[in-house]
Design a protein around this motif. Structure first.
Motif, short mmCIF file in Angstrom:
data_model
loop_
_atom_site.label_atom_id
_atom_site.label_comp_id
_atom_site.label_asym_id
_atom_site.label_seq_id
_atom_site.Cartn_x
_atom_site.Cartn_y
_atom_site.Cartn_z
N LYS A 173 -6.68 -3.60 8.47
CA LYS A 173 -5.47 -2.85 8.09
C LYS A 173 -5.75 -2.20 6.74
O LYS A 173 -6.87 -2.27 6.24
CB LYS A 173 -4.27 -3.78 8.05
CG LYS A 173 -3.93 -4.31 9.45
CD LYS A 173 -2.54 -4.85 9.52
CE LYS A 173 -2.23 -5.23 10.96
NZ LYS A 173 -0.88 -5.73 11.09
N LYS A 174 -4.74 -1.61 6.13
CA LYS A 174 -4.99 -0.89 4.89
C LYS A 174 -4.08 -1.34 3.75
O LYS A 174 -3.37 -0.53 3.15
CB LYS A 174 -4.84 0.60 5.12
CG LYS A 174 -5.85 1.11 6.12
CD LYS A 174 -5.81 2.59 6.25
CE LYS A 174 -6.72 2.92 7.42
NZ LYS A 174 -7.44 4.06 7.35
N PRO A 175 -4.12 -2.63 3.40
CA PRO A 175 -3.32 -3.06 2.26
C PRO A 175 -3.97 -2.55 0.96
O PRO A 175 -5.14 -2.20 0.93
CB PRO A 175 -3.39 -4.58 2.33
CG PRO A 175 -4.74 -4.84 2.93
CD PRO A 175 -4.92 -3.74 3.95
N ARG A 176 -3.18 -2.49 -0.08
CA ARG A 176 -3.75 -2.18 -1.39
C ARG A 176 -4.38 -3.45 -1.92
O ARG A 176 -3.79 -4.53 -1.83
CB ARG A 176 -2.66 -1.68 -2.33
CG ARG A 176 -2.16 -0.31 -1.94
CD ARG A 176 -0.89 0.01 -2.71
NE ARG A 176 -0.34 1.28 -2.32
CZ ARG A 176 0.44 1.47 -1.27
NH1 ARG A 176 0.75 0.47 -0.49
NH2 ARG A 176 0.90 2.66 -0.97
N ILE A 177 -5.57 -3.33 -2.50
CA ILE A 177 -6.26 -4.48 -3.05
C ILE A 177 -6.60 -4.18 -4.50
O ILE A 177 -7.27 -3.17 -4.79
CB ILE A 177 -7.53 -4.82 -2.25
CG1 ILE A 177 -7.15 -5.18 -0.82
CG2 ILE A 177 -8.29 -5.96 -2.92
CD1 ILE A 177 -8.34 -5.41 0.10
N ILE A 178 -6.13 -5.05 -5.38
CA ILE A 178 -6.46 -4.94 -6.79
C ILE A 178 -7.44 -6.07 -7.09
O ILE A 178 -7.07 -7.25 -7.02
CB ILE A 178 -5.20 -5.06 -7.67
CG1 ILE A 178 -4.22 -3.94 -7.32
CG2 ILE A 178 -5.59 -5.03 -9.15
CD1 ILE A 178 -2.85 -4.11 -7.95
N LEU A 179 -8.66 -5.73 -7.38
CA LEU A 179 -9.70 -6.71 -7.69
C LEU A 179 -9.80 -6.78 -9.21
O LEU A 179 -10.08 -5.78 -9.86
CB LEU A 179 -11.04 -6.32 -7.08
CG LEU A 179 -12.22 -7.22 -7.40
CD1 LEU A 179 -11.97 -8.64 -6.87
CD2 LEU A 179 -13.49 -6.65 -6.83
N VAL A 180 -9.55 -7.96 -9.75
CA VAL A 180 -9.54 -8.14 -11.20
C VAL A 180 -10.80 -8.88 -11.64
O VAL A 180 -11.15 -9.91 -11.06
CB VAL A 180 -8.29 -8.93 -11.65
CG1 VAL A 180 -8.26 -9.11 -13.15
CG2 VAL A 180 -7.02 -8.25 -11.16
#
Length: 186
Positions: free
Chosen positions: A129-136
């Motif tokens: 799917k196309k969730p937003r991913i914030i990689l910190v």
């Protein structure tokens, strides 16, 4: 690593094997929850905050919460941190009656979802799917210092020797591997 799945004290209360001999998981990351995440429904409008422990999860969570509420501080200032910080891999565990993934499943969209899971344990739908991913990420030195200090103060984790932690961290071993190797050195 030990040849058996037996954990020696004090680690038996803090960690469990997730099926791979090269890592342990913190006990709050319940085995059933990890397995259930394989079927966790990911929504296209989800926002995932993916961090290494002590890399700024809470800080980014507050920023994302403000953005998702269009800067309306009145809407977010009454929220308790326990209601905002929900790592999907947690529970059930002492103090966590219901597994977090079950709680998050009932939330209306868009959802803010946090995790410290490695990529191979993420819900598979994250990749289809196309969730937003914030990689910190965080300065490794700062992260290591924070992790060491946190480990010494949190009651459900055992302290870890600074030199050992730094050596494993520099070798590129993750949090999970650091403590599984500590077992084999005892």
């Amino acid at each position: 690593m030990p040849e058996t799945d037996d954990l020696t004290p004090p680690f038996e209360k803090t960690y469990y094997y997730d099926g791979r001999k090269d890592r342990l998981m913190v006990t709050a990351m319940h085995t059933d929850s990890i397995h259930a995440l394989k079927d966790f429904e990911v929504r296209d409008d989800d926002v995932y905050i993916v961090t290494y422990p002590k890399a700024g999860t809470t800080f980014i969570l507050e920023i994302v919460d403000a953005i998702m509420h269009r800067g309306n501080i009145d809407e977010i200032k009454g929220k308790r941190m326990e209601d905002k910080l929900n790592l999907i891999e947690l529970g059930p565990a002492p103090g966590i009656e219901i597994a977090t993934y079950k709680k998050v499943s009932t939330w209306k969209s868009p959802r803010q979802i946090q995790t410290h899971l490695p990529v191979d344990l993420m819900p598979p739908q994250v990749f289809t799917k196309k969730p937003r991913i914030i990689l910190v990420t965080r300065n490794p030195r700062d992260c290591c210092i924070s992790l060491h200090a946190w480990h010494a103060t949190v009651k459900f984790l055992e302290p870890c020797d600074w030199d050992y932690l730094v050596d494993r961290f520099v070798e590129g071993q993750g949090l999970i591997n650091i403590f599984s190797n500590a077992l084999s050195s005892e």
